[in-house]
Design a protein around this motif. Structure first.
Motif, PDB file in Angstrom:
ATOM      1  N   ASN A  15      -1.332   2.884 -12.651  1.00  0.00           N
ATOM      2  CA  ASN A  15      -1.002   2.540 -11.260  1.00  0.00           C
ATOM      3  C   ASN A  15      -0.063   3.561 -10.637  1.00  0.00           C
ATOM      4  OD1 ASN A  15      -1.707  -0.410 -12.273  1.00  0.00           O
ATOM      5  ND2 ASN A  15      -1.635  -0.440 -10.030  1.00  0.00           N
ATOM      6  N   HIS A 133     -12.394  -4.502  -1.353  1.00  0.00           N
ATOM      7  CA  HIS A 133     -11.871  -4.648  -2.718  1.00  0.00           C
ATOM      8  C   HIS A 133     -11.180  -6.005  -2.828  1.00  0.00           C
ATOM      9  CE1 HIS A 133      -9.907  -3.765  -6.510  1.00  0.00           C
ATOM     10  NE2 HIS A 133      -8.722  -3.923  -5.964  1.00  0.00           N
ATOM     11  N   GLY A 137      -7.030  -6.252   1.893  1.00  0.00           N
ATOM     12  CA  GLY A 137      -6.680  -4.879   1.548  1.00  0.00           C
ATOM     13  C   GLY A 137      -6.359  -4.059   2.793  1.00  0.00           C
ATOM     14  N   ASP A 150      -6.418   0.261  -3.502  1.00  0.00           N
ATOM     15  CA  ASP A 150      -7.616   0.300  -4.340  1.00  0.00           C
ATOM     16  C   ASP A 150      -8.880   0.376  -3.481  1.00  0.00           C
ATOM     17  OD1 ASP A 150      -5.946   0.159  -6.477  1.00  0.00           O
ATOM     18  OD2 ASP A 150      -6.627  -1.801  -7.196  1.00  0.00           O
ATOM     19  N   THR A 151      -8.746   0.870  -2.232  1.00  0.00           N
ATOM     20  CA  THR A 151      -9.916   1.045  -1.380  1.00  0.00           C
ATOM     21  C   THR A 151     -10.672   2.317  -1.740  1.00  0.00           C
ATOM     22  OG1 THR A 151      -9.018  -0.235   0.452  1.00  0.00           O
ATOM     23  CG2 THR A 151     -10.646   1.438   1.019  1.00  0.00           C
ATOM     24  N   GLY A 158     -12.808   1.137  -4.970  1.00  0.00           N
ATOM     25  CA  GLY A 158     -12.329  -0.050  -5.661  1.00  0.00           C
ATOM     26  C   GLY A 158     -13.483  -0.925  -6.117  1.00  0.00           C
ATOM     27  N   ARG A 159     -13.248  -1.649  -7.217  1.00  0.00           N
ATOM     28  CA  ARG A 159     -14.295  -2.568  -7.687  1.00  0.00           C
ATOM     29  C   ARG A 159     -14.455  -3.702  -6.671  1.00  0.00           C
ATOM     30  NH1 ARG A 159     -11.901  -5.199 -13.199  1.00  0.00           N
ATOM     31  NH2 ARG A 159     -13.663  -6.636 -12.911  1.00  0.00           N
ATOM     32  N   THR A 160     -15.679  -4.219  -6.582  1.00  0.00           N
ATOM     33  CA  THR A 160     -15.959  -5.251  -5.584  1.00  0.00           C
ATOM     34  C   THR A 160     -16.473  -6.532  -6.234  1.00  0.00           C
ATOM     35  OG1 THR A 160     -18.159  -4.294  -5.234  1.00  0.00           O
ATOM     36  CG2 THR A 160     -16.425  -3.615  -3.721  1.00  0.00           C
ATOM     37  N   HIS A 191      -4.530   4.120  -7.927  1.00  0.00           N
ATOM     38  CA  HIS A 191      -4.668   4.549  -9.324  1.00  0.00           C
ATOM     39  C   HIS A 191      -5.158   5.996  -9.331  1.00  0.00           C
ATOM     40  CE1 HIS A 191      -4.734   0.304 -10.913  1.00  0.00           C
ATOM     41  NE2 HIS A 191      -5.237   0.080  -9.693  1.00  0.00           N
TER      42      HIS A 191
END
Ligand SMILES: [Zn+2]
Ligand SMILES: [Zn+2]
Length: 214
Positions: A15, A133, A137, A150-151, A158-160, A191
């Motif tokens: 992070n 995400h 966000g 995390d976009t 980012g994971r969805t 990240h």
């Protein structure tokens, strides 16, 4: 005088915590503290920073869990987009799901709104709502830099697949709200390493120019 960004890389998920610092007054916004709040506090003390704002790009555990420790040590007004309040309210359950230690959210969350301008030492930090995400966000922009949470990442997004996630929403937010900021904008993600809008607009395999052809 513009606002400078200092990054700290903390925790098992790589992070990034950001300290946005007005170099003249040392007034500071602390963005996204998940793991290792002690290291953040050490940096704040060593640089003699004055914490005014505590900002979250979103309310996943790895971005929020350490915010309360910063708030209790330094004060500062805490801000989050209201669409992520349910995640904030379930911080303990989020941690348990990933085998992380229990954590309490910071107190007195103030709401962020799309296109809101937050003042730090008389400089404006712009809020850009980028759901997908997570529902709430946001990204934070000032001058030539963007904190993207995390976009948007270097070569990724980012994971969805988490609750409230949507690939279509995320893709639209990145293409319509971030890529228009200009290729020169420096992107500081939640990240991993930093990148630029131009690099991701051209080469990102999920939302870049080539992704359209796939
Ligand atoms: Zn997240
Ligand atoms: Zn994250």
């Amino acid at each position: 005088m513009t606002l400078a960004i200092h990054a700290l890389h903390l925790g098992p998920l790589d992070n990034n915590t950001y300290l946005v610092v007005h170099e003249g007054t040392r007034e500071t916004a602390v963005v996204d503290v998940g793991f290792g709040p002690e290291a953040v506090l050490e940096t704040i003390a060593r640089r003699k920073l004055v914490v005014r704002l505590l900002l979250n790009t979103h309310a996943h555990y790895d971005h929020v869990a350490g915010m309360r420790a910063i708030q209790q040590a330094c004060g500062g007004d805490y801000y989050l987009h209201p669409a992520d309040r349910p995640l904030l309210d379930h911080l303990a359950e989020q941690g348990a799901a990933f085998d992380f230690p229990p954590a309490e959210p910071p107190d007195d969350a103030h709401d962020l709104a799309d296109r809101q301008s937050i003042a730090l030492a008389g400089e404006a930090i712009e809020v850009i709502h980028t759901p997908g995400h997570s529902p709430g966000g946001v990204c934070f922009r000032h001058g030539r830099w963007l904190i993207s949470g995390d976009t948007l990442f270097l070569g990724s997004i980012g994971r969805t697949d988490l609750p409230g996630g949507s690939f279509e929403e995320l893709e639209r937010a990145i293409r319509e709200r971030l890529f228009v900021l200009g290729d020169a904008v420096q992107v500081h993600p939640g990240h991993g390493p930093e990148t630029t809008i131009g690099e991701e607009r051209m080469h990102n395999p999920f939302v870049g120019e080539n992704a359209r052809l796939a």
